[in-house]
Motif scaffolding. Structure first.
Motif, PDB file in Angstrom:
ATOM      1  N   LEU A 286      11.764  19.816  29.526  1.00 35.52           N
ATOM      2  CA  LEU A 286      11.084  19.291  28.276  1.00 35.52           C
ATOM      3  C   LEU A 286      11.915  19.910  26.932  1.00 35.52           C
ATOM      4  O   LEU A 286      12.029  19.200  26.123  1.00 35.52           O
TER       5      LEU A 286
ATOM      6  N   SER B 165      15.260  18.127  26.528  1.00 38.98           N
ATOM      7  CA  SER B 165      15.121  16.770  26.365  1.00 38.98           C
ATOM      8  C   SER B 165      15.467  16.682  24.863  1.00 38.98           C
ATOM      9  O   SER B 165      15.762  15.460  24.499  1.00 38.98           O
ATOM     10  N   GLN B 166      15.233  17.520  23.913  1.00 42.77           N
ATOM     11  CA  GLN B 166      15.322  17.387  22.469  1.00 42.77           C
ATOM     12  C   GLN B 166      16.970  17.129  22.133  1.00 42.77           C
ATOM     13  O   GLN B 166      17.144  16.501  21.190  1.00 42.77           O
TER      14      GLN B 166
ATOM     15  N   TYR C   8      13.300   8.977  25.987  1.00 41.57           N
ATOM     16  CA  TYR C   8      12.565  10.084  25.537  1.00 41.57           C
ATOM     17  C   TYR C   8      11.974  10.675  27.151  1.00 41.57           C
ATOM     18  O   TYR C   8      11.593   9.942  27.907  1.00 41.57           O
ATOM     19  N   ILE C   9      11.601  11.826  27.001  1.00 37.80           N
ATOM     20  CA  ILE C   9      11.063  12.661  28.284  1.00 37.80           C
ATOM     21  C   ILE C   9       9.789  13.004  27.795  1.00 37.80           C
ATOM     22  O   ILE C   9       9.652  13.996  26.804  1.00 37.80           O
ATOM     23  N   SER C  10       8.584  12.742  28.559  1.00 41.31           N
ATOM     24  CA  SER C  10       7.210  13.285  28.070  1.00 41.31           C
ATOM     25  C   SER C  10       6.418  13.818  29.328  1.00 41.31           C
ATOM     26  O   SER C  10       6.818  13.216  30.259  1.00 41.31           O
ATOM     27  N   PRO C  11       5.686  14.638  29.260  1.00 43.92           N
ATOM     28  CA  PRO C  11       4.786  15.244  30.280  1.00 43.92           C
ATOM     29  C   PRO C  11       3.752  14.282  30.728  1.00 43.92           C
ATOM     30  O   PRO C  11       3.319  13.431  29.878  1.00 43.92           O
ATOM     31  N   ASP C  12       3.393  14.020  31.838  1.00 45.95           N
ATOM     32  CA  ASP C  12       2.410  13.362  32.208  1.00 45.95           C
ATOM     33  C   ASP C  12       0.973  13.805  31.661  1.00 45.95           C
ATOM     34  O   ASP C  12       0.746  15.196  31.757  1.00 45.95           O
ATOM     35  N   ARG C  13       0.031  13.137  31.215  1.00 40.10           N
ATOM     36  CA  ARG C  13      -1.086  13.544  30.407  1.00 40.10           C
ATOM     37  C   ARG C  13      -2.497  12.815  31.132  1.00 40.10           C
ATOM     38  O   ARG C  13      -2.215  11.872  31.352  1.00 40.10           O
TER      39      ARG C  13
ATOM     40  N   ARG D   1      -4.365  12.377  26.504  1.00 41.19           N
ATOM     41  CA  ARG D   1      -3.823  11.340  25.675  1.00 41.19           C
ATOM     42  C   ARG D   1      -4.568  10.930  24.659  1.00 41.19           C
ATOM     43  O   ARG D   1      -4.061  10.626  23.381  1.00 41.19           O
TER      44      ARG D   1
ATOM     45  N   ARG E 185      -3.846  13.688  21.967  1.00 42.03           N
ATOM     46  CA  ARG E 185      -2.373  13.446  21.379  1.00 42.03           C
ATOM     47  C   ARG E 185      -2.515  12.464  20.420  1.00 42.03           C
ATOM     48  O   ARG E 185      -2.040  12.371  19.395  1.00 42.03           O
TER      49      ARG E 185
END
Length: 100
Positions: free
Chosen positions: A42, A45-46, A58-63, A68, A71
């Motif tokens: 993560l 990934s920037q 885009y890479i994002s964590p599972d929420r 969510r 967020r």
């Protein structure tokens, strides 16, 4: 993409999310072998946004559903602050909207 990030994570078979509907792009879900692999991935990934090839990736964590919702509230607050103060830079850090 992982070569560009200089990472070799172990993950299960990638799966597409949603139904195929012509030319629309669907997200890909990857499940990593361990949670410890997620953090460095993560952070790195920037760098994808700086690449011409991967700037739309885009890479994002599972929420969870609750995460969510929180967020979404933070992102809406961020948008309002950016709209009200276009000269300032705002970011979300540790569950708060901050001015940098």
């Amino acid at each position: 993409m992982f070569t560009y990030l200089e990472e070799k994570p172990l993950f299960s078979t990638p799966t597409r999310i949603g139904n195929s509907s012509g030319s629309s792009v669907r997200p890909v879900k990857l499940s990593l072998a361990s949670a410890t692999m997620m953090s460095p991935l993560l952070v790195k990934s920037q760098r994808l946004r700086q690449s011409n090839i991967f700037k739309s990736v885009y890479i994002s964590p599972d929420r969870t559903k609750e995460e969510r919702m929180v967020r979404r509230t933070l992102v809406n607050e961020l948008r309002e602050k950016r709209k009200d103060n276009p000269d300032l830079i705002f970011v979300i850090r540790k569950g708060k909207v901050l001015s940098v």
